[in-house]
Design an enzyme around this catalytic site. Structure first.
Site, short mmCIF file in Angstrom:
data_model
loop_
_atom_site.label_atom_id
_atom_site.label_comp_id
_atom_site.label_asym_id
_atom_site.label_seq_id
_atom_site.Cartn_x
_atom_site.Cartn_y
_atom_site.Cartn_z
N ASP A 168 0.85 -1.18 0.00
CA ASP A 168 0.00 0.00 0.00
C ASP A 168 0.88 1.23 0.00
OD1 ASP A 168 -2.58 -0.98 -0.08
OD2 ASP A 168 -2.49 -1.56 2.04
N ALA A 175 -18.51 19.16 0.59
CA ALA A 175 -18.38 18.42 -0.67
C ALA A 175 -18.86 19.28 -1.83
CB ALA A 175 -19.20 17.13 -0.59
N ASP A 228 -10.02 -6.88 2.14
CA ASP A 228 -8.72 -7.42 1.74
C ASP A 228 -8.67 -8.94 1.87
OD1 ASP A 228 -7.40 -5.15 0.99
OD2 ASP A 228 -6.69 -4.70 3.01
N LYS A 244 -9.28 28.45 -0.19
CA LYS A 244 -8.29 27.57 -0.82
C LYS A 244 -9.01 26.27 -1.20
CE LYS A 244 -6.14 25.18 3.16
NZ LYS A 244 -7.29 24.87 3.91
N GLU A 295 -3.32 18.06 5.98
CA GLU A 295 -2.83 18.96 4.93
C GLU A 295 -2.82 20.40 5.43
OE1 GLU A 295 -5.07 16.60 4.30
OE2 GLU A 295 -4.56 15.53 2.45
#
Lengths: 572, 683
Positions: B313, B381, B525, B398, B354
């Protein structure tokens, strides 16, 4: 350079020069490409139609082996009865008798398995009919069987994953029509023009200058000698094999015979490179085998040229080297080269008497047969080498940290088991056989047999031990040369070596084919940087080391008691 | 990370004593027969015992003298004990390692929930953890030790897993999703969870692993079987050699004592590898355990060495967690200081990694701004941007390029061409551009980049040299994925990956004959983990994932796969090199023993005694002693494993062949000579 040595070098270089194009040609034949022998097509089609064979039928490894073993059994029965009743059959101008059952058993097997251990003498033990239709016939088909087995194995290696090893019958027939017959015709012509007889008449009588009359055996020798060498058979027309002046008249024929016997084994290696498209692999194998040969050849030539120290002690100069048991027209160097070539490739023809070789040479000849994979017999040489490869692949695969793989297929427990069994077999047959013989000589020398064990050996002590060791080693290697000096035409030797011959022929063919078949069936794994390259020099060295170690571990004590003890005893 | 428990010495005192005891227990032929090589040694030793007894009572010259026989017997017996000790010490180490993990979970009180209780439904009783069965329910509150492995069915908790992982930072586990698994022995730090037990007592992965190490249920791996066959056939070969030697000797009029025969035999058969083989296998699993990986079978470790393809990953393995701001690119005419300040203002209320990284990069204390009356605009969103409305009317936003462009264009302005250019440049470099607008004017771009873990390139290079192909799995778009793949040095990538993409990739590789390893944690997985040849589930993952894989990583460390591959390779290499060493040793032993056997009747063979050993008796004894002591001398190597070096297969073979092959030929010549010289001092 000494002209005798030059003779060896030239012979070897010529062999390689001829083997290369021949190898290319052989690869083409089995790839089904166009070749100049395509005129044989109608004949092959006729043979297939006559025998009801579908030459395009695919065979898996079991079917392949079944076909091979069945036809070999048929040939054995045929040969056994022909030899037994040869006195009642035509083409017997010298009135030779039929063979005893045990001798017939031994002879039939011996020729069937490409060994040609001869416990009889060609002049008196067989007839022209059995020489040609039985022995010569077997010399062709046994060589072709070996080559066909190798091609079957290569068919498995060639494809990524396959069940199909090819059609045994087709490969077998083509081997005879496209390879053996054309080459034999060429060689027979050379032999005939150099004085080998090609007659069906019986013994001739000559009067010597001294006025004595001598009867001389003859027969269609030239053709027989051709397949004897090209097919790595080695069974001579005459009792003294290629030391006989009519079977090997001069130095030229001697060279031709030496080249002929190594030609196909070496060509098969090159053919393999072209056929499976892994030329580098083939060259590495060729290189390892050549180095192996040199390791045996050089000590032999040196000791033979140096002469016998026992004779030197008597104050006799030996300017030409050790001449006992050698032909003056060949000399010790060419005889030494022949003795090594004939033992490493399982021909077993002789042009000198190995019983008279110096102890070191005897040891080298024995080692050549014990390894039996330095070039080796027609086709079967590489099959033997393949077993060493499997073991080398397994151990070295572990050493690089990967489950071992060969040509993209994982080598696992089943393959290792088969390879280990085949490796064990030679030690078991040779040492078991010699142990049995030694037991009788030591404990029951006067047992009530037709030939008492005490009368078996010409020489007592270490040399006598070497004689027994050599006989079983030769039988196990399907070599057929004899150390001689051994009383071997009696029930014990005929039967015991007979069984050794069968087992040592077919198990080392069945083993590799089975491994090849099983491996070919597995999933193909592409190479990566972590994969061990089997065409690398390193792996070549590894294989060589495996061969040396396995042979040394198996045979060191036996060699110590035979040739080594003799060597140390007579001094250096 | 705390790894104190991993540094214990190879042969610590508390391990040696029980291992010594085990060495005797393991003499039981019912256990011994599993190892054909050592089993034949045991038979030889037993015969030697009788011979020794016989030579004491009877005065029979043909069996040799009592003292010598007794010495040979003792050395053979020691050989057996050494081999058993090797296995026992490997087991003890594995067990000690597993015990230290298991200790944490011994009988802790559990708050069991009974659906139908004596008085109420969902009654809670305190029971010992050993009474819990699969399917039972229990609850854990802050401060409780989790009594059994299980799956959270209700609630969320922070958990301290340092007991098993050594990682002190607490982790969050919650019902549903991919982080629902809890492990017995870990501690709940906050909140309350309801857990369903997923394993029967004694059947947890750890229990299985301990059983594997302890030998009873240890099955030989395919490769071990193949090697055992090879070793057995070498043993057979030497049986042939020794048996046939008897008639050979009779022929040569030499008497060989039974002691000499048995000595020759034991020396020749590959006792070194035979004695160490199972220790090597156990040590492999043990090394995995030391790396905090629980393997469900020895085969999995072995397979790991063969892995051709690694699925990794991106996040957490190749890159550090999340993207980070790496650069401010103000538009023309905009003062860089003003731009940075605007960026910081827009990110002050942004709690995403971030956003935090932007403030970090600006290196400005956010508290120095007066934002008392400012209005923060959160990310939605719909707008796909966030920002701040200052009291003085300045509005800063931003966001992604197209969302900011919408704002700018709607206000009748246009994006400066150099900003647009910068956006494209950043994207093609694998970064993520964030465009900043002030009052509907584009004022610049913030560049966010994935940070590739330091040193990861070297690790991939190492893997490439091993022949392992690395594949990065990421949800990023193909452009970004390609850039990161190139920068990190992986060989291939799966972009915009969905769980079924992993599965398909694995199947595709396997169809091409490759062996694939992957690591995963989520329930989705699980099929891929099961499909992969080596599936490593993270301990934090769901039960389904852990069941599907064949290893569980207690550290939840995605780079662990690389270590596992090396452990697997090391295991095979150790087997291969010690086999080579063992067989190469025989050359010297032949030169010691064979002349010794025949020298009395064939004095010429003195020439073969190239080591100039003192007497036939001392030659044989030296060889047998060397053969015995080489086993304990190699125990540390087999437990530690032969180091793997990614230098390419041929180079590695050359190296190991030189050290263990050529070295294996030479070492015993020296060793036997030294032992012979020492023996010479006594006799």
């Amino acid at each position: 350079m000494n002209t005798e040595i030059t003779g060896i070098v030239v012979s070897f270089l010529l062999t390689v020069l001829l083997a290369f194009p021949l190898g290319k040609y052989i690869a083409k034949v089995f790839n089904g490409d166009r070749t100049f022998t395509d005129f044989m097509n109608p004949l092959e089609r006729f043979i297939f139609r006559l025998s009801g064979i579908d030459p395009n039928k695919k065979m898996n490894w079991k079917e392949f082996l079944k076909a091979m073993l069945t036809i070999n059994l048929v040939w054995f029965v045929y040969a056994f009865f022909m030899l037994l009743y040869q006195d009642k059959l035509p083409l017997n101008p010298d009135g030779n008798p039929g063979q005893t059952p045990d001798l017939s058993f031994n002879t039939a097997i011996s020729f069937l398995v490409n060994c040609n251990l001869q416990h009889y003498s060609g002049e008196t033990g067989v007839t022209y009919l059995t020489q040609t239709l039985v022995l010569m016939f077997l010399q062709f088909v046994s060589a072709a069987t070996g080559i066909a087995a190798l091609i079957g194995l290569l068919n498995g290696i060639k494809e990524k994953t396959t069940n199909n090893l090819g059609n045994f019958w087709k490969i077998f027939v083509k081997t005879i029509t496209r390879i053996l017959i054309p080459l034999c015709i060429i060689m027979a012509v050379i032999m005939a023009f150099n004085g080998s007889p090609t007659s069906y008449k019986g013994k001739d009588t000559i009067t010597t200058y001294q006025g004595d009359t001598v009867s001389v055996s003859r027969g269609p020798v030239a053709g027989f000698v051709a397949i004897k060498h090209l097919g790595t058979n080695g069974g001579g027309w005459f009792g003294t094999n290629s030391a006989h002046p009519l079977e090997n008249p001069n130095y030229l024929t001697n060279m031709v015979e030496i080249i002929a016997q190594v030609l196909i084994p070496v060509a098969m290696l090159f053919a393999m490179g072209f056929y499976i498209r892994r030329k580098k692999f083939a060259y590495v194998v060729f290189g390892v085998m050549t180095i192996g040969m040199l390791c045996l050849l050089i000590p032999t030539v040196v000791t033979e040229l140096n002469g016998n120290p026992e004779i030197a002690k008597m104050g006799i100069a030996q300017p030409t080297g050790a001449m006992e048991g050698k032909e003056v027209r060949f000399g010790p160097a060419a005889s030494a080269y022949w003795s090594i070539v004939t033992t490493i490739i399982s021909t077993g023809s002789v042009n000198s008497f190995h019983d008279s070789s110096m102890p070191v040479s005897g040891a080298m000849q024995l080692l050549g047969m014990m390894v039996n994979a330095f070039y080796g017999g027609c086709g079967v040489g590489f099959l033997n080498y393949y077993i060493y490869i499997i073991i080398a692949v397994f151990i070295s695969g572990l050493m690089v940290g990967r489950t071992p793989e060969f040509m993209g297929h994982k080598v696992e427990a089943r393959e290792v088991k088969i390879a280990a069994l085949v490796t064990l077999l030679s030690a078991f047959l040779i040492k078991g056989g010699v142990a049995l013989a030694a037991y009788f000589v030591a404990h029951h020398p006067d047992i009530a047999w037709a030939v008492k064990p005490s009368a078996w050996l010409n020489n007592p002590g270490y040399h006598g031990f070497s004689e027994m060791l050599y006989e079983f080693t030769s039988a196990n290697a399907n070599n057929g040369s004899g150390f001689e000096g051994l009383g071997d035409n009696n029930t014990f030797w005929n039967v015991s070596t007979g069984f050794v011959l069968i087992l040592a022929r077919f198990i080392p063919i069945i083993g590799p084919i089975a491994i090849g078949g099983i491996l070919a069936n597995k999933k193909y794994i592409p190479e990566s940087a972590g994969t061990l390259k089997t065409d690398s020099l390193t792996f070549g060295v590894m294989t060589f080391a495996v061969i040396v170690i396995i042979t040394a571990l198996s045979f060191f004590p036996a060699l110590t008691l035979g040739p080594l003890a003799e060597y140390f005893q007579i001094g250096r | 990370m705390k790894r104190s428990k991993n540094t214990s010495s190879l042969l610590s005192k508390e391990l040696v004593a029980p291992a010594l005891a085990q060495s005797f227990v393991k003499l039981d032929p019912r256990m011994m027969y599993r190892n054909p090589v050592m089993f034949t040694v045991e038979i030889g030793t037993t015969i030697m015992l009788f011979i020794t007894a016989y030579s004491y009572s009877a005065n029979d010259k043909s069996v040799g003298n009592f003292g010598y026989n007794l010495t040979i017997f003792t050395v053979l017996f020691l050989t057996l004990l050494f081999a058993n000790f090797a296995e026992a010490i490997a087991e003890a180490r594995g067990k000690a390692q597993a015990d230290s993990l298991r200790k944490t979970r011994e009988d802790t009180p559990a708050k069991k929930v009974s659906a139908v209780g004596e008085i109420f439904t969902n009654e809670i009783h305190i029971v010992p953890s050993s009474k819990l069965r699969k399917g039972d329910m229990f609850i854990c509150e802050a401060g409780d030790i989790i009594p059994m492995d299980g799956e959270i069915i209700q609630g969320l908790a922070t958990i301290d897993e340092s007991a098993i992982t050594g990682e002190s930072a607490p982790v969050i586990r919650e019902a549903g999703g991919d982080k629902s698994s809890v492990t017995g022995g870990t501690k709940v730090l906050s909140d309350k969870i309801k857990v369903r037990v997923t394993t029967e007592p004694g059947e947890s992965f750890l229990d299985k692993m301990i059983a594997l190490v302890e030998g009873a249920s240890r099955q030989k791996t395919p490769n071990e079987i193949a090697l055992t066959i090879l070793l057995a056939s070498f043993t057979l070969l030497f049986i042939i050699v020794c048996v046939t030697l008897k008639p050979f000797a009779d022929y040569a009029n030499t008497t060989i004592t039974i002691a000499a025969f048995i000595s020759l035999f034991v020396c020749l058969i590959p006792t070194t590898i035979g004695g160490l083989l199972s220790a090597i296998g156990i040590a492999g699993m043990d090394r995995a355990l030391r790396a905090n990986v629980i393997t469900k079978s020895g085969k999995a470790v072995e397979t790991a060495g063969d892995i051709d393809t690694l699925l990794l990953d991106k996040t957490g393995t190749i890159t550090i967690g999340n993207r980070k701001a790496t650069h401010f690119w103000p538009a023309k005419n905009i003062d860089s200081k003003t731009f940075v300040e605007a960026c910081v203002l827009a990110s002050l209320a942004d709690e995403t990694p971030e956003g935090k990284s932007i403030i970090e990069l600006a290196n400005i204390n956010g508290a120095s701004f007066n934002t008392r009356d400012a209005k923060f605009v959160g990310f939605t969103a719909e707008t796909r941007s966030s920002g701040i409305d200052m009291p003085n009317g300045i509005r800063i936003r931003k966001g992604a390029f197209d969302s900011i462009r919408n704002i700018v264009v709607r206000a009748g302005n246009s994006i400066p061409s150099e900003t647009e250019l910068k956006v494209k440049e950043i994207a093609s470099n694998g970064g993520t551009p964030l465009v900043v607008s002030q009052n509907q004017q584009a004022i610049g771009v913030i560049e966010l980049q994935d940070i590739i873990k330091p040193g990861i390139q070297e690790r991939f290079e190492r893997l490439r040299k091993m022949g392992v192909k690395t594949v990065m799995v990421t949800g990023d778009n193909p452009l970004t994925a390609k850039y990161i793949a190139e920068k990190a040095g992986v060989d291939d990538y799966i972009a915009e990956a969905k769980p079924e993409d992993k599965m398909n990739y694995i199947k595709k590789e396997q169809a091409g004959g490759k062996l694939v390893a992957m690591m995963g944690d989520g329930t989705n997985d699980a099929p891929a983990l099961a499909q992969a040849d080596v599936g490593v589930a993270m301990n934090s993952g769901t039960q389904a994932a852990k069941e599907a894989g064949n290893m569980v990583d207690l550290d939840n460390d995605p780079t662990k796969l690389i270590e596992i591959v090396e452990i697997g390779k090391q295991l095979l290499i150790t087997r291969g090199t010690i086999t080579t060493f063992s067989i190469a040793n025989d050359v010297a032993k032949y030169f010691a023993i064979v002349p010794a056997l025949f020298i009395s009747s064939i004095p010429a063979l003195q020439a073969l005694n190239i080591m100039h050993l003192k007497s036939p008796e001392s030659a044989i004894l030296s060889a047998v002693i060397f053969n015995a002591i080489i086993i304990p001398l190699l125990i540390p190597l087999s437990l530690r494993g032969v180091a793997y070096r990614p230098i390419g297969a041929s180079a590695l073979l050359r190296r190991n062949l030189m050290i263990y092959g050529v070295g294996g030929v030479i070492a015993p010549f020296i060793g036997i000579k030294i032992i012979d010289m020492i023996l010479g001092l006594f006799f």
